[in-house]
Enzyme design. Structure first.
Site, PDB file in Angstrom:
ATOM      1  N   HIS A   1       9.488  29.548  24.400  1.00  0.00           N
ATOM      2  CA  HIS A   1      10.648  28.722  24.167  1.00  0.00           C
ATOM      3  C   HIS A   1      12.036  29.589  24.617  1.00  0.00           C
ATOM      4  CE1 HIS A   1       7.876  26.107  22.216  1.00  0.00           C
ATOM      5  NE2 HIS A   1       7.816  27.253  21.178  1.00  0.00           N
ATOM      6  N   CYS A   2      11.796  30.259  25.689  1.00  0.00           N
ATOM      7  CA  CYS A   2      12.833  31.192  26.256  1.00  0.00           C
ATOM      8  C   CYS A   2      13.564  32.016  25.063  1.00  0.00           C
ATOM      9  CB  CYS A   2      13.933  30.293  26.926  1.00  0.00           C
ATOM     10  SG  CYS A   2      13.384  29.307  28.180  1.00  0.00           S
TER      11      CYS A   2
END
Ligand code: PLP
Length: 392
Positions: free
Chosen positions: A346-347
């Site tokens: 999720h970055c």
């Protein structure tokens, strides 16, 4: 829900981009493109003026929505990342120190790390709780140094939904005369945000998530006491005789033809929220979140990350099923059950280090305003089925 080209999907990826949008958003963008799609602010003719007026109206709407004193303090950007880059690179100078939480998105971490690698700034990362992702204000306070220029936190983690104590951080930053920047990617349009009451100096927001607008538009609130470096110089439609970027705001920070259809679509999204009531929309999302949490807790193979309390988290849930790679679970949900979630890191690598999920990743479920209890039932049935297989 059936989407174009026969894709039938239960969409639980609203933390990435809310989808679908209210009909009024599609209508508004279509009408703008057909009837007023001239270049705003670049000519004096009627169509250009009509386009300019529409964009100005959205700037005013955003200012009202976040209790921003002057709409010139609203700068349009491409997305949250673009807005964060402008805020971070625009304000920091050599020798500055910045404090962030360990739950930040790469859109905060990467611009800072690049500045650090260039030898320009120092960064302190405040560790959040390894189970809930919560932040202690005392840890922010003890990280403050003489050269601390900026504190940046997300309002809600995009991995666990954990809400950060932005009111208390704003008070602390104000007391210590430090600038406070908030990344409201997960909360704009869902939670009431008053930049003046919260002592926020810079606030980056997306158009395409909770504000229900299209992709390609977002913005940065810049308190006008601050004078940032502009990151892009070019045509603003104003002061055309000057060969340097104008000093006036927002032109100073906005170069090139703006995303007219995106901006009016964002305006339509905000009007939809005002019409339905932000509290009602949030209540719906949180009711679904609470129901999912209650049921997920009952599945022994499922591990839930985050506060597991809707008073402490936005409508974002991260889970794993046994030791199964999150990407594999996401693949099965998509292919076998037509359910769309996000999987992986999720970055937010530091958030996954905090939670100990940097190898496995997590399966992120993010309900939106158009999800229903039936959608939740289908998701839960699918997860129970996968959990059984994992066990067997
Ligand atoms: C907390 C947070 N910050 C920043 C971003 C980046 O947003 P954008 O895709 O609008 O650039 C996201 C996107 O998921 C996010 O969740």
């Amino acid at each position: 829900m059936e989407f174009g080209r026969g894709i039938i999907l239960i969409y639980f990826d609203n933390a990435a981009t809310s989808f679908p949008k209210p009909e009024v958003v599609y209508d508004k963008m279509d009408k703008f493109m057909r009837n007023k799609g001239a270049n705003p602010g670049r000519a004096g003719h009627q169509l250009a003026n009509a386009a300019s007026r529409e964009i100005f109206a959205v700037r005013e709407l955003i200012a009202d929505f976040f209790n921003i004193e002057d709409s010139a303090e609203v700068v349009f950007a491409l997305n949250t990342t673009d807005a964060l880059n402008l805020g971070i690179r625009g304000i920091l100078t050599k020798g500055d120190h910045v404090i962030i939480s360990s739950m930040e998105h790469n859109s905060v971490i990467r611009p800072l790390k690049h500045l650090e690698r260039e030898g320009l700034i120092e960064i302190s990362v405040v560790d959040c709780d390894y189970e809930t992702g919560e932040l202690l204000i005392a840890d922010i306070e003890s990280s403050i140094k003489d050269n601390t220029e900026l504190i940046i936190t997300t309002h809600a983690s995009n991995v666990t939904g954990t809400l950060m104590p932005i009111k208390e951080i704003g008070q602390l930053a104000n007391k210590k005369d430090i600038n406070f920047m908030v990344d409201v990617a997960q909360t704009a349009g869902v939670y009431e945000i008053d930049v003046q009451k919260l002592n926020i100096d810079l606030m980056a927001f997306p158009g395409h998530k909770g504000l229900l607008g299209p992709q390609g538009v977002g913005g940065l609130y810049i308190n006008k006491k601050l004078s940032l470096k502009s990151l892009r110089q070019g045509g603003t439609g104003s002061n055309s005789e000057a060969i340097y970027q104008p000093e006036t705001i927002p032109d100073r920070y906005e170069s090139g033809t703006p995303n007219g259809p995106g901006i009016v679509g964002l305006g339509a999204g905000i009007n939809y929220i005002l019409d339905k009531g932000i509290d009602n929309l949030r209540k719906h999302e949180l009711e679904l979140t609470e129901y999912l949490l209650e049921e997920l807790i009952k599945i022994p193979e499922v591990k839930i990350y985050g506060p597991q309390d809707i008073d402490k988290q936005a409508a974002v849930i991260s889970i794993n099923i046994g030791r199964e790679a999150a990407s594999e679970v996401g693949f099965i949900l998509d292919r076998a059950f037509n359910i769309g979630v996000r999987t992986g890191l999720h970055c937010s690598p530091l958030a996954h280090q905090t939670l100990g999920t940097d190898e496995q990743g997590t399966v992120r479920i993010s309900p939106g305003i158009f999800n229903t209890k039936d959608d939740c039932e289908e998701l839960l049935t699918a997860i129970r089925g996968i959990a059984k297989e994992v066990q067997g």
